[in-house]
Design a protein around this motif. Structure first.
Motif, short mmCIF file in Angstrom:
data_model
loop_
_atom_site.label_atom_id
_atom_site.label_comp_id
_atom_site.label_asym_id
_atom_site.label_seq_id
_atom_site.Cartn_x
_atom_site.Cartn_y
_atom_site.Cartn_z
N MET A 159 0.85 -1.19 0.00
CA MET A 159 0.00 0.00 0.00
C MET A 159 0.88 1.25 0.00
N ASP A 168 -3.33 -0.31 -5.80
CA ASP A 168 -4.48 0.38 -5.22
C ASP A 168 -5.45 -0.64 -4.62
N ASP A 169 -6.47 -0.14 -3.95
CA ASP A 169 -7.36 -1.04 -3.20
C ASP A 169 -8.06 -2.06 -4.10
N ILE A 172 -5.60 -4.74 -4.97
CA ILE A 172 -5.37 -5.57 -3.78
C ILE A 172 -6.54 -6.53 -3.57
N LEU A 173 -7.75 -6.00 -3.72
CA LEU A 173 -8.93 -6.85 -3.52
C LEU A 173 -8.95 -8.01 -4.51
N ASN A 192 -0.05 4.02 4.17
CA ASN A 192 -0.76 4.77 3.14
C ASN A 192 0.24 5.60 2.32
N ALA A 226 -3.77 2.07 7.09
CA ALA A 226 -3.56 1.06 6.03
C ALA A 226 -3.78 -0.34 6.59
N ARG A 229 -7.46 -0.86 6.70
CA ARG A 229 -8.01 -1.03 5.34
C ARG A 229 -7.68 -2.42 4.79
N ALA A 230 -6.46 -2.86 5.02
CA ALA A 230 -6.07 -4.20 4.56
C ALA A 230 -6.94 -5.26 5.22
N LYS A 232 -9.99 -4.92 6.37
CA LYS A 232 -11.35 -4.88 5.79
C LYS A 232 -11.38 -5.50 4.40
N LEU A 233 -10.38 -5.19 3.58
CA LEU A 233 -10.33 -5.76 2.23
C LEU A 233 -10.22 -7.29 2.31
#
Ligand code: URP
Ligand code: ZN
Ligand code: ZN
Ligand code: ZN
Length: 471
Positions: A159, A168-169, A172-173, A192, A226, A229-230, A232-233
């Motif tokens: 990230m 980007d997200d 990554i997803l 981030n 970050a 966010r990771a 949650k993803l």
């Protein structure tokens, strides 16, 4: 095949300790015997190693190292030869490095090239993670192939570092969804990088160019954000197992702890530098000295509670693993690329040789038990990354052994114990209790009597299985 008996020592595992003798047959552990029982069974070993008064532990597994990593216009200073030899000097018998795909490159070709670099060069066994820096149909297909056929079962994404390794997200997803299907583990460099680049540009425009601004422009909020966010993803991607690398900050650890309490498959590692080093004592040293300690995630302030919280995290298993993120750069010609501009200092520090020594100090200081030392430095990294024959002393396991002298001492520094290809030591002047006594890799003695007796090319590539906590 030749047999070796390590006798008279205390065998330490992740779950306990006992007086026992270790019988090795060829490259494997044959038996753990009650003291003196080898003789009673009529076993006469070809070689006997006296471990009286010493601890006998599994060889260390360092699951995060970067030999010959191209970064910031240069290449990390240890190659597979020098770096794996330094690992051996530190009681480490398995290293896991990375093949690295960046934009435009073919994943399989980057892995093949990494094999060519390492083959015949290593002194201890090695394996690879794959860095994914360009998510597309071909790289997603390659991820599955690596898991199914190549023994590469974990993928690192970033990230941070826009324009270099950054994803980007959405990318990554997609990669996480792929890993969720194949059973692979996702490793995340959680900072981030987009926000960091804004702070870096502002800092340089202000004339704040010294090495310490490397940390001030990477505040812990941007690590914990970050990390969050990771997590949650990963949850959206079918609760794919997620492993946060090189955790440095209390707030980021809180994110991991919360996720674990929610039942998510989230793991994390920290590194010795985040337990011992700080902005004040290292990164903010006068002039350009601090460049030695520029790494990402960055060193934090000793006046906050990061060190204490990270030790607690290790005790409580919120942090499962200690790795080194060994990525050494010399001051001369390498770190110096960032003279007058901290953002051009290549990121990373060296420590593959010192992890067992430095984390043992946690035992001495009362931060963790002997068992937890073995668990975080040997057993869990092996289980986490599917190194099925590593990290334990049990019949059938590879005979990778560290005989540790708790009565010895180790002085770390460029003129003391230092075998890495660096012109300085990240831990200069550290004097720690305990000492590497003897190291065996697959039954072969490679370090004894303060002498290196191993050989380049002895280390073999190890195909890994899936993470052993979930499969
Ligand atoms: O500063 C660091 N950590 N360098 C190595 C690359 C990485 O991000 O792990
Ligand atoms: Zn395939
Ligand atoms: Zn990283
Ligand atoms: Zn790294």
């Amino acid at each position: 095949m030749s047999t070796t008996l390590i006798q008279g020592g205390t065998v330490i595992s992740a779950i306990g300790r006992r007086e026992a003798d270790v019988l090795i047959d060829g490259e494997s552990i044959a038996a753990i015997l009650a003291p003196g029982h080898a003789g009673a069974y009529g076993i006469v070993a070809d070689r006997v190693i006296d471990a009286t008064g010493k601890y006998v532990v599994p060889g260390g597994v360092d699951a995060h190292v970067h030999m010959s990593l191209p970064f910031g216009g240069t290449v990390s200073a240890d190659d597979f030869d020098t770096g794996s030899r330094a690992a051996a000097w530190g009681g480490v018998t398995t290293i896991v490095d990375f093949a690295s795909q960046t934009v435009g490159l073919d994943v399989r070709e980057t892995l093949a090239a990494r094999h060519v670099e390492a083959e015949g060069e290593c002194h201890v066994d090695y394996a690879f993670h794959q860095i994914i820096g360009d998510v597309n149909e071909t790289s997603l297909e390659a991820m599955t192939h690596l898991v199914e056929h190549e023994g590469v079962t974990s993928f690192k994404m970033f990230m941070a570092y826009p324009g270099v390794f950054y994803s980007d997200d959405g990318q990554i997803l997609r990669a996480m969804q792929n890993a969720s299907e194949s059973g692979a583990l996702m490793m995340m460099h959680a900072e981030n990088g987009i926000a960091i680049d804004v702070l870096v540009a502002q800092s340089l425009a202000n004339g704040d160019t010294d090495p310490k601004y490397h940390s001030y422009t990477r505040p812990e909020e941007l690590e914990s954000e970050a990390t969050h966010r990771a997590i949650k993803l990963a949850r959206v991607a079918g609760n794919v197992p997620l492993y946060i690398v090189h955790m440095s900050a209390s707030e980021a650890l809180e994110e991991v702890s919360r996720a674990q309490h929610m039942g998510l498959n989230v793991f994390a590692e920290t590194c010795p530098q985040y337990l011992y080093l700080s902005i004040e004592d290292h990164l903010a040293q006068p002039g350009f000295e601090g460049a030695k300690w520029v790494c990402s995630t960055p060193l934090r302030s000793k006046h906050e509670h990061h060190h204490k919280d990270l030790w607690k995290g290790l005790r409580m298993n919120e942090l499962a693993v200690v790795s080194t993120d060994h990525c050494p750069f010399c001051m001369k010609d390498q770190k110096e690329l960032g003279l007058g501009d901290f953002s051009k200092i290549p990121n990373g520090m060296g420590g593959v040789e010192h992890r067992m020594e430095l984390i043992y100090q946690g035992v001495v200081m009362g931060e963790m038990t002997l068992e937890r030392w073995v668990e975080t430095c040997c057993t869990t990294p092996a289980r986490m990354f599917g190194l099925e024959k590593k990290g334990v002393l049990e019949p059938g396991a590879d005979a990778d052994v560290l005989v540790w002298d708790p009565n010895g001492t180790t002085k770390i520094g460029i003129d003391d114990k230092h075998h890495m290809a660096m012109d300085h030591s990240s831990y200069e002047g550290f004097q720690v209790d305990g000492k590497v006594d003897t190291v065996l890799s697959r039954g072969r003695v490679i370090v004894e009597n303060d002498t290196y007796v191993g050989a380049k090319g002895h280390g073999k590539f190890v195909k890994r299985g899936l993470n052993q906590y979930l499969h």
